[in-house]
Design a protein around this motif. Structure first.
Motif, PDB file in Angstrom:
ATOM      1  N   GLN A 249       0.850  -1.261  -0.033  1.00 14.11           N
ATOM      2  CA  GLN A 249      -0.174   0.186  -0.089  1.00 14.11           C
ATOM      3  C   GLN A 249       0.800   1.192   0.017  1.00 14.11           C
ATOM      4  O   GLN A 249       1.966   1.275   0.527  1.00 14.11           O
ATOM      5  CB  GLN A 249      -0.786   0.031   1.184  1.00 14.11           C
ATOM      6  N   SER A 250       0.450   2.080  -0.850  1.00 11.18           N
ATOM      7  CA  SER A 250       1.246   3.340  -1.022  1.00 11.18           C
ATOM      8  C   SER A 250       0.934   4.323   0.125  1.00 11.18           C
ATOM      9  O   SER A 250      -0.141   4.582   0.468  1.00 11.18           O
ATOM     10  CB  SER A 250       1.071   3.934  -2.384  1.00 11.18           C
TER      11      SER A 250
ATOM     12  N   ASP B 188       0.585   7.505  -0.216  1.00  7.90           N
ATOM     13  CA  ASP B 188      -0.643   8.435  -0.413  1.00  7.90           C
ATOM     14  C   ASP B 188      -1.797   7.904  -0.455  1.00  7.90           C
ATOM     15  O   ASP B 188      -2.655   8.706  -0.638  1.00  7.90           O
ATOM     16  CB  ASP B 188      -0.189   9.329  -1.550  1.00  7.90           C
ATOM     17  N   GLU B 189      -1.918   6.598  -0.175  1.00 10.22           N
ATOM     18  CA  GLU B 189      -3.335   5.819  -0.046  1.00 10.22           C
ATOM     19  C   GLU B 189      -3.683   5.691   1.430  1.00 10.22           C
ATOM     20  O   GLU B 189      -4.676   5.259   1.499  1.00 10.22           O
ATOM     21  CB  GLU B 189      -3.247   4.732  -0.938  1.00 10.22           C
TER      22      GLU B 189
ATOM     23  N   GLU C 225      -4.981   6.441   5.136  1.00  7.08           N
ATOM     24  CA  GLU C 225      -5.696   7.629   5.556  1.00  7.08           C
ATOM     25  C   GLU C 225      -5.163   8.330   6.634  1.00  7.08           C
ATOM     26  O   GLU C 225      -4.718   9.444   6.591  1.00  7.08           O
ATOM     27  CB  GLU C 225      -6.832   7.038   6.120  1.00  7.08           C
TER      28      GLU C 225
ATOM     29  N   ARG D 250       5.823   3.154   0.944  1.00  4.00           N
ATOM     30  CA  ARG D 250       4.921   2.106   0.981  1.00  4.00           C
ATOM     31  C   ARG D 250       4.981   1.529   2.567  1.00  4.00           C
ATOM     32  O   ARG D 250       5.928   1.756   3.309  1.00  4.00           O
ATOM     33  CB  ARG D 250       5.381   0.720   0.187  1.00  4.00           C
TER      34      ARG D 250
END
Ligand code: FAD
Lengths: 182, 408
Positions: free
Chosen positions: B221-222, B224-225, B227, B378
């Motif tokens: 998961q990056s 900037d994704e 929350e 990440r």
């Protein structure tokens, strides 16, 4: 010697202490509050019954407390903030202690006032900074006491009232808290 | 006279070497400065029994995978040092060992890097000096009575080096649970102070739990994704140990006879006071673990729900107070986390918490980059196999920054 009357029945307390020494079961009390959500951050909590001396007990009347948050928290301010109730509890407990200890020591009180200030960094509850705790950073109580006693005696009263205070202990020492969904 | 070089990489851990690999690939002239030896932290800053949490097959660096006989095993610190050392050799990384960076400051054309072995002028700098340069010890340690031995994970080596007597381990993430278990096995009474933690089983449905993290894409998961990025970057390490099939959660530890208590709140009058919220931090960890495992099942199309995980067992009345003067505790181990050290960085890019301000490795000062920090780009950024994407990105960004100069 004039008799001291602060309105505290010290003899009854001393008798209870003696009686409960031999009956620890009777000394187990459960204080109880029942809370209902109203709307937003507004809730009411009522207190009437408690358990002690081996049986259900009841206050003379039911008391209802309203908790909300001030308008600067975008709330309706129907009542005081929950954490302010801790200040109410601490002030009530320490003041009762001062009166009882004074009675026991034969010190006549003329007036006892106090201010209780809880310093609170609200970044904790807002989640703005994980290093900031949710609760008070510190609490300061300032007593102003007019009594037939020296300053040292008054300071000793205040010290002893902290030593025997339920709320002071509950705030200064950790307590195991269990929260469940019924 | 300062030496001139296009890029200086600070630190020859796996992150700095991965950066070097991609810089070489782009023919960007650079030098890697290392205060100790290559893979210094694995040689000097780990306890004797430490093994990686990640299984061998997962420990790949750009162009360099584990080739040994035990893909499902876990490397010792010495083996990690060798693995990283081999990587430096095969990539022919231009490392200058025993060279400590003492300051980095901006100049008109880029940066001046001062070291105890002379100064360098460069256009770009990659900070790969590590996220764990110093153990974090809470302020309340000041209240520990004299006569108690206090150790951080950097000082602790093995149970044999501890004085006789009870041990209070503060912190229940990977370091704390591992040390609590081995100290308990040495026969000493152990009290473990538990705050928020990440519970994980070593294996799930017959596979290493980290296989699931990798396969399901959780780790990919990056940044900037995510929350709550700040929270993700602070996430404590999971309760894992590099021992095949061995789960080291609180149930395993209480089974060994370790006594869990709540988060250490304060030390007052020679007594440690623990939070009464132990039950809650354990319920939270149980809930989060189940949610994670349910996500694995969903990914795998398995519908019967994560089975076989007992809730964390808590003593009926966890102790809230521990007298440190009474002789019960001889040693305190502070397993309370690590922090980076940027005292040598004379560029205003460090926030009030001592963390580097950066956007996915691009530091808030032109030509300055970072690698090896938690969730840099990440979720897997700090892990060995997580460096590849990050280092490739940083090298590309850095090269693009250099290009106009090359053209001019
Ligand atoms: C106790 C512990 C256990 C860990 N276990 C695992 C694990 O099981 N699996 C996993 O994937 N990750 C693990 N990690 C996390 C991470 O992978 C390691 O911290 C890893 O060493 C990070 O690599 P790095 O290259 O970013 O930094 P480091 O390995 O810390 O390398 C940084 C290098 O920079 C050098 N340096 C620092 N300051 C200067 C300076 N001023 N001048 C010159 N050189 C400098 C240091 O000497 C060091 O060699 C663990 C971390 C710790 C602390």
């Amino acid at each position: 010697m004039t008799t001291t009357d602060n309105g505290v029945n010290v003899q009854a307390l001393l008798d209870a202490r003696e009686a409960l020494k031999g009956a620890p079961e009777a000394a187990q009390f459960t204080w109880r509050a029942t809370s209902t959500w109203k709307n937003g951050v507004h809730s009411t909590t009522t207190i009437q019954n408690f358990f002690g001396l081996g049986q259900e007990q009841s206050h003379k009347t039911k008391t209802e407390f309203t908790a909300d948050h001030p308008e600067i928290f975008a709330a309706e301010d129907n009542g005081i903030t929950p954490i302010e109730y801790l200040l109410v509890g601490l002030a009530g407990c320490l003041t009762a202690g001062v009166a009882s200890v004074a009675q026991n020591r034969g010190i006549q009180l003329r007036s006892v006032t106090s201010t209780v200030e809880g310093n609170h960094d609200i970044r904790g509850i807002l989640g703005a900074d994980s290093d900031v705790r949710n609760g008070f950073n510190d609490v300061k109580v300032t007593f102003t006491i007019d009594a037939d006693a020296s300053r040292e005696e008054i300071e000793a009263l205040v010290a002893q009232s902290q030593k025997r205070s339920a709320v002071y202990d509950a705030l200064t020492n950790p307590t195991s808290v269990t929260v469940e969904v019924a | 006279m300062s030496q001139r070089v296009t890029t200086v990489v600070i630190g020859a851990g796996h992150a700095g070497l991965a950066a070097s690999h991609f810089l070489s690939e782009r023919s960007i002239d650079h030098i890697v400065l290392e205060r100790g030896r290559i893979a210094n932290t694995w040689r000097r800053e780990r306890w004797d029994s430490l093994r990686l949490l990640t299984p061998n097959w997962l420990n790949r660096l750009p162009g360099h995978a584990y080739g040994g006989p035990d893909p499902d095993g876990y490397m010792t610190a010495g083996q990690v040092a060798d693995f990283i050392g081999d990587y430096a050799t095969v990539t022919a990384a231009p490392v200058r060992e025993n060279t400590t960076v003492t300051s980095v400051r901006r100049t008109d054309g880029g940066y001046q890097v001062c070291t105890d072995e002379g100064d360098l002028d460069c256009v770009t700098v990659v900070i790969a000096s590590g996220a764990c340069n110093a153990p974090v010890v809470p302020e309340c340690a000041a209240g520990v009575p004299d006569g108690i031995t206090q150790l951080t994970p950097f000082e602790y080596r093995n149970p044999g080096s501890l004085p006789d007597g009870g041990v209070l381990v503060v912190g229940a993430s990977a370091t704390g649970v591992q040390l609590a278990a081995e100290v308990r096995r040495s026969g000493r009474p152990v009290v473990l102070s538990v705050g928020e933690h990440v519970r994980l089983p070593r294996t799930y449905r017959g596979r290493d739990v980290l296989w699931w993290m990798d396969a399901t894409g959780v780790w990919a998961q990056s940044y900037d994704e995510i929350e709550d990025l700040a929270r993700a970057r602070r996430l404590p390490s999971p309760q894992l140990v590099g021992e095949p099939g061995t789960t080291i959660d609180l149930n395993a530890l209480t089974g060994l006879g370790v006594e869990p208590v709540g988060r250490l709140a304060v030390i007052r009058d020679g007594a440690a006071l623990f939070s009464g919220g132990l039950r809650n931090v354990c319920s939270l960890a149980d809930l989060k673990m189940r949610r994670l495992l349910a996500g694995f099942d969903e990914w795998a199309g398995i519908g019967d729900g994560p089975a076989g995980f007992e809730p964390t067992r808590i003593p009926a009345a966890p102790r809230l107070r521990l007298d440190l003067r009474g002789g019960e505790i001889a040693t305190i181990i502070w397993a309370t986390g690590f922090r980076p050290d940027y005292r040598w960085l004379d560029v205003p890019v460090v926030d009030e918490k001592g963390r580097l301000r950066h956007d996915g490795g691009v530091v808030d000062s032109p030509g300055l980059y970072a690698l090896g920090l938690p969730v840099l780009r990440r979720r897997r950024s700090t892990l060995l196999h997580g460096i590849e994407d990050d280092a490739r990105f940083v090298a590309r960004h850095l090269a693009e920054r250099l290009t106009p100069r090359v053209v001019a």
